[in-house]
Scaffold this active site. Structure first.
Site, short mmCIF file in Angstrom:
data_model
loop_
_atom_site.label_atom_id
_atom_site.label_comp_id
_atom_site.label_asym_id
_atom_site.label_seq_id
_atom_site.Cartn_x
_atom_site.Cartn_y
_atom_site.Cartn_z
N CYS A 19 -11.05 41.95 79.68
CA CYS A 19 -10.86 41.58 81.24
C CYS A 19 -12.01 40.87 81.85
O CYS A 19 -12.31 39.64 81.64
CB CYS A 19 -10.14 42.72 81.94
SG CYS A 19 -9.16 42.47 83.39
N HIS A 146 -6.00 44.74 78.53
CA HIS A 146 -6.64 45.88 78.33
C HIS A 146 -6.11 46.81 77.00
O HIS A 146 -5.50 47.43 77.12
CB HIS A 146 -6.63 47.00 79.44
CG HIS A 146 -7.35 46.43 80.51
ND1 HIS A 146 -8.67 46.91 80.91
CD2 HIS A 146 -7.08 45.66 81.52
CE1 HIS A 146 -8.96 46.22 82.05
NE2 HIS A 146 -8.25 45.30 82.48
N GLU A 148 -7.56 49.10 75.49
CA GLU A 148 -7.78 50.78 75.64
C GLU A 148 -6.50 51.39 76.07
O GLU A 148 -6.30 52.39 75.86
CB GLU A 148 -8.97 50.82 76.47
CG GLU A 148 -8.75 50.71 78.08
CD GLU A 148 -9.17 49.26 78.46
OE1 GLU A 148 -8.99 48.21 77.53
OE2 GLU A 148 -9.26 48.91 79.72
N1 LIG Z 1 -9.85 44.87 85.41
C1 LIG Z 1 -10.68 43.98 85.24
O1 LIG Z 1 -11.72 43.64 84.59
C2 LIG Z 1 -10.48 43.03 86.34
C3 LIG Z 1 -11.28 41.60 86.23
C4 LIG Z 1 -11.08 40.79 87.60
N2 LIG Z 1 -11.83 41.51 88.63
C5 LIG Z 1 -9.72 40.45 87.82
O2 LIG Z 1 -9.12 40.90 88.82
O3 LIG Z 1 -9.11 39.51 87.06
#
Ligand SMILES: NC(=O)CC[C@H](N)C(=O)O
Length: 182
Positions: A19, A146, A148
């Protein structure tokens, strides 16, 4: 984070950016390799001349509740010839969970790819970057989703497995052994 991404990229150290970790690797690449010194995400610098990561068009800066890109979305592999497609057993696509408001600026993809970064996974529109790899590096992977969220003890995400295999020098042997998707 930017220095960590730079160190990993320059020293062939395995890197798995999740992310924001993927967004950081794009910023670092644009600054160091493409010479865009002030490249940034709109999240950190709204005045950046090189907005390599941007706020998603469908988002809202005033309504935070449920306006982010959330939940399971499909990522299509753009080529079977990349580490992540092989780790996901040569699938054509993968469904992973998301939670973000910013994304790689689709208008910057061409210049990033010309510099050597490859976006090997995209969403169904082809406009949203989901997975990046650096083919010149043994394991430099960024994912907008993600892994995870769906990873479980005894059934780890293919990406965590690949990352650890790369760290212990066994990724190549593993990929050779499993090249038929087994
Ligand atoms: N969950 C995150 O790592 C968010 C990454 C970034 N702040 C976004 O909203 O795109």
């Amino acid at each position: 984070m930017i220095l960590a991404a730079k160190y990993a990229r320059e020293n062939n150290v395995p890197y798995l950016g999740i992310c924001l970790g993927m967004q950081i690797s794009v910023i670092e690449f644009a600054r160091s390799v493409l010479g865009m010194e002030r490249a940034n995400s709109e999240e950190f610098d709204t005045q950046t001349p090189d907005r390599v990561v941007m706020f998603m068009p469908e988002g809202s800066t005033t309504h935070m509740g449920s306006t982010m890109r959330l939940g399971s979305r499909r990522t299509l592999f753009q080529t079977p010839d990349c580490i992540t497609a092989k780790l996901y057993h040569n699938s054509e696509y993968v469904d992973e969970r998301h939670r973000h408001r910013y994304e790689v600026n689709p208008h910057m993809v061409g210049v990033l790819e010309e510099g050597g970064l490859k976006f090997v996974g995209k969403d169904e529109s082809g406009q949203r970057m989901e997975i990046l790899e650096l083919p010149s590096h043994p394991f430099y992977v960024g994912v907008q989703f993600h892994p995870e969220f769906k990873s479980r003890p005894g059934r780890p995400s293919a990406l965590f497995l690949g990352f650890i295999l790369a760290a212990i020098g066994q990724l190549e042997a593993y990929l050779c052994q499993h090249q038929n998707g087994s």
